[in-house]
Design a protein around this motif. Structure first.
Motif, PDB file in Angstrom:
ATOM      1  N   UNK A 485      70.831  77.493  44.806  1.00  0.00           N
ATOM      2  CA  UNK A 485      71.851  78.059  43.869  1.00  0.00           C
ATOM      3  C   UNK A 485      73.327  77.636  44.095  1.00  0.00           C
ATOM      4  N   UNK A 486      73.634  77.690  45.166  1.00  0.00           N
ATOM      5  CA  UNK A 486      75.101  77.203  45.467  1.00  0.00           C
ATOM      6  C   UNK A 486      75.168  75.835  45.206  1.00  0.00           C
ATOM      7  N   UNK A 487      74.511  74.906  45.438  1.00  0.00           N
ATOM      8  CA  UNK A 487      74.414  73.515  45.318  1.00  0.00           C
ATOM      9  C   UNK A 487      74.345  73.269  43.832  1.00  0.00           C
ATOM     10  N   UNK A 488      73.531  73.977  42.986  1.00  0.00           N
ATOM     11  CA  UNK A 488      73.373  73.857  41.741  1.00  0.00           C
ATOM     12  C   UNK A 488      74.706  74.139  40.825  1.00  0.00           C
ATOM     13  N   UNK A 489      75.166  75.398  41.414  1.00  0.00           N
ATOM     14  CA  UNK A 489      76.471  75.893  40.675  1.00  0.00           C
ATOM     15  C   UNK A 489      77.835  74.935  41.048  1.00  0.00           C
ATOM     16  N   UNK A 490      77.799  74.312  42.423  1.00  0.00           N
ATOM     17  CA  UNK A 490      78.728  73.408  42.590  1.00  0.00           C
ATOM     18  C   UNK A 490      78.706  72.155  41.958  1.00  0.00           C
ATOM     19  N   UNK A 491      77.492  71.672  41.386  1.00  0.00           N
ATOM     20  CA  UNK A 491      77.258  70.350  40.776  1.00  0.00           C
ATOM     21  C   UNK A 491      77.893  70.650  39.254  1.00  0.00           C
ATOM     22  N   UNK A 492      77.498  71.991  38.674  1.00  0.00           N
ATOM     23  CA  UNK A 492      77.909  72.239  37.262  1.00  0.00           C
ATOM     24  C   UNK A 492      79.561  72.395  37.128  1.00  0.00           C
ATOM     25  N   UNK A 493      80.003  73.179  38.244  1.00  0.00           N
ATOM     26  CA  UNK A 493      81.440  73.312  38.067  1.00  0.00           C
ATOM     27  C   UNK A 493      82.377  72.029  38.140  1.00  0.00           C
ATOM     28  N   UNK A 494      81.701  71.032  39.116  1.00  0.00           N
ATOM     29  CA  UNK A 494      82.496  69.765  39.169  1.00  0.00           C
ATOM     30  C   UNK A 494      82.094  68.764  38.344  1.00  0.00           C
ATOM     31  N   UNK A 495      81.093  68.739  37.677  1.00  0.00           N
ATOM     32  CA  UNK A 495      80.494  67.719  36.817  1.00  0.00           C
ATOM     33  C   UNK A 495      80.459  67.926  35.045  1.00  0.00           C
ATOM     34  N   UNK A 496      80.636  69.415  34.901  1.00  0.00           N
ATOM     35  CA  UNK A 496      80.379  69.440  33.455  1.00  0.00           C
ATOM     36  C   UNK A 496      81.924  69.824  32.822  1.00  0.00           C
TER      37      UNK A 496
END
Length: 496
Positions: A485-496
């Protein structure tokens, strides 16, 4: 840590899978590669544990599972040997050439982080299972040793009948039960049986004799691989009331998961259930149903709905047109490879004949063990423990989602099952109309050794109407779920 048995060399990786799982894999691979032959004796659990520097419970657990699967055999006062039984069924292996399934397997093989909707084997009651193994083989049935009971061990069939009545509310007899090697084996068997029945019914034209098979969309991707390529396959749409009734063709067979649809988790409504029943009751209709009782053992609020087969049983025509399919893989362990079909009384002989024609794939020696496990009450106790255990895991994951992902996803609190479906909010998807966002995210995170199962890959039609991720919580640790969940959250915050 290394140890050799003949030409097979055991090696345990401290950073790999649990030690007992590594041992299981290495023994299985040793048999397949020829390094271990039928009749080869394995070291005692005590000696192997001392040689590898692990606890005896580790080696005992590995041996117990392989004994349960029939890969190994124990001879009193002599030791443990490689069995003459095959490790897998005799039917043609399935071709999982879909990208989503390949990715899932690659993640499992590489020990990457992944959500898992399978069994948490770390809490399996191995002592009770071992006791059932000992009891059931102290004085084995001679017919069992000679390969009898083609439709299943009688005590197991009686235990299944009792379980289905008490827990699922399905009334049936042992005569109706055919034991199989799991859901896929059951579907292959039913495909052969139903096709044989329908293709030889009298009709005016060859076109009318063609059988149309209907699969839910979305559905479990390997389900499409089970049906023969020569079949005429169409989609059953899913809405808030469950599986929709398709347009009529000459002869139809629908495979549905009415009480907990996979992967959406929807339940068939009373109105939709009655619509299907009305269609089945029509003497002029050529509709048949295969009910897959997916994920209905674990209900955390209330009770699971009554099986469709039970609803149809009070109707003279409909009762002969519904087959029920169940499996032990989701409640015990994947390697068990044991399931069952409940056939209408009118067509039991048809299913039996198909099993004779195709050859039985289910392991007969393990069936008295499962029967004892159920009849002693160990199965019920295990189900109750796992229901509490999985509910705690579900609630842990729901808390993570509330804390980390509410900005991008919507989800519901499932009252049962072993996974949570999260779907992208409409405004998130509208910003990326030309790409499969869930597939893109899954592909990029896989490079970081984090594997997500996408909702879009479960749709037969593409582009898929809905996107998101399936988060299996039952077989995943809390650490794994938190990290992913941390990995997914980080990707979303940095990429969207």
């Amino acid at each position: 840590m290394k140890y050799a048995v003949g030409s097979l060399r055991f090696s345990l990786d401290e950073d790999g899978a649990p030690y007992y799982q590594q041992l299981i894999t290495q023994i299985q691979q040793g048999i397949v590669s020829g390094k271990l032959s039928v009749g080869d004796k394995l070291p005692s659990t005590r000696f192997l544990a001392e040689s590898l520097g692990v606890s005896r419970s580790t080696t005992s657990r590995a041996y117990d599972q392989l004994l349960a699967e029939g890969v190994l055999i124990s001879k009193e006062k002599r030791g443990v040997f490689v069995s003459s039984l095959p490790m897998v069924g005799r039917r043609k292996p399935f071709s999982d050439d879909k990208k989503a399934i390949q990715s899932k397997r690659q993640c499992q093989q590489a020990n990457k982080l992944s959500f898992d909707a399978g069994v948490d084997v770390s809490v399996f009651p191995t002592k009770e299972w071992a006791a059932s193994m000992r009891r059931s083989w102290l004085n084995p049935d001679l017919d069992l040793l000679q390969g009898g009971y083609p439709t299943g061990y009688p005590d197991l069939k009686e235990a299944i009948v009792d379980y289905l009545y008490r827990v699922r509310g399905l009334e049936c007899t042992a005569e109706q039960v055919v034991v199989t090697a799991g859901n896929r084996d059951s579907l292959i068997l039913l495909q052969h049986a139903i096709t044989s029945l329908l293709e030889f019914q009298p009709s005016e034209t060859a076109e009318k004799r063609a059988v149309t098979w209907w699969l839910e969309s979305p559905t479990y991707p390997p389900m499409r691989e089970v049906l023969s390529p020569k079949n005429n396959i169409h989609n059953i749409a899913i809405d808030e009331d469950g599986p929709c009734l398709p347009k009529d063709t000459a002869m139809n067979v629908g495979i549905i998961t009415p009480n907990r649809q996979y992967p959406l988790g929807t339940n068939i409504s009373s109105k939709r259930r009655q619509e299907w029943l009305k269609k089945l009751q029509q003497s002029s209709s050529a509709w048949w149903l295969v009910e897959d009782d997916y994920d209905n053992e674990f209900v955390y609020q209330g009770r699971s709905d009554v099986p469709f087969m039970q609803t149809a049983s009070i109707h003279e025509t409909a009762r002969d047109r519904v087959f029920f399919v169940g499996s032990f893989s989701k409640v015990m362990f994947r390697g068990l490879r044991l399931g069952f079909i409940v056939a209408p009384l009118k067509h039991v002989d048809l299913v039996r004949q198909s099993q004779v024609n195709l050859g039985s794939s289910s392991s007969l020696p393990i069936q008295p063990v499962v029967a004892d496990f159920m009849l002693q009450g160990s199965f019920d106790r295990h189900i109750n423990r796992m229901r509490r255990h999985y509910r705690i895991k579900r609630d842990f994951l729901l808390a993570l989602l509330d804390d980390k992902l509410s900005e991008w996803f919507d989800w519901g609190k499932p009252r049962g099952g072993m996974h949570i479906l999260i779907e992208f909010k409409t405004d998130v998807l509208s910003a990326f109309p030309e790409i499969r966002l869930d597939a893109r995210i899954a592909s990029e995170l896989r490079l970081r050794n984090v594997c997500f199962l996408t909702l879009s890959s479960h749709y037969i039609e593409q582009p898929s109407p809905r996107q998101g991720f399936l988060l299996g919580f039952s077989g995943a640790s809390e650490f794994t779920m938190s990290k992913m969940i941390d990995e997914l959250e980080n990707w979303l915050r940095n990429s969207l």
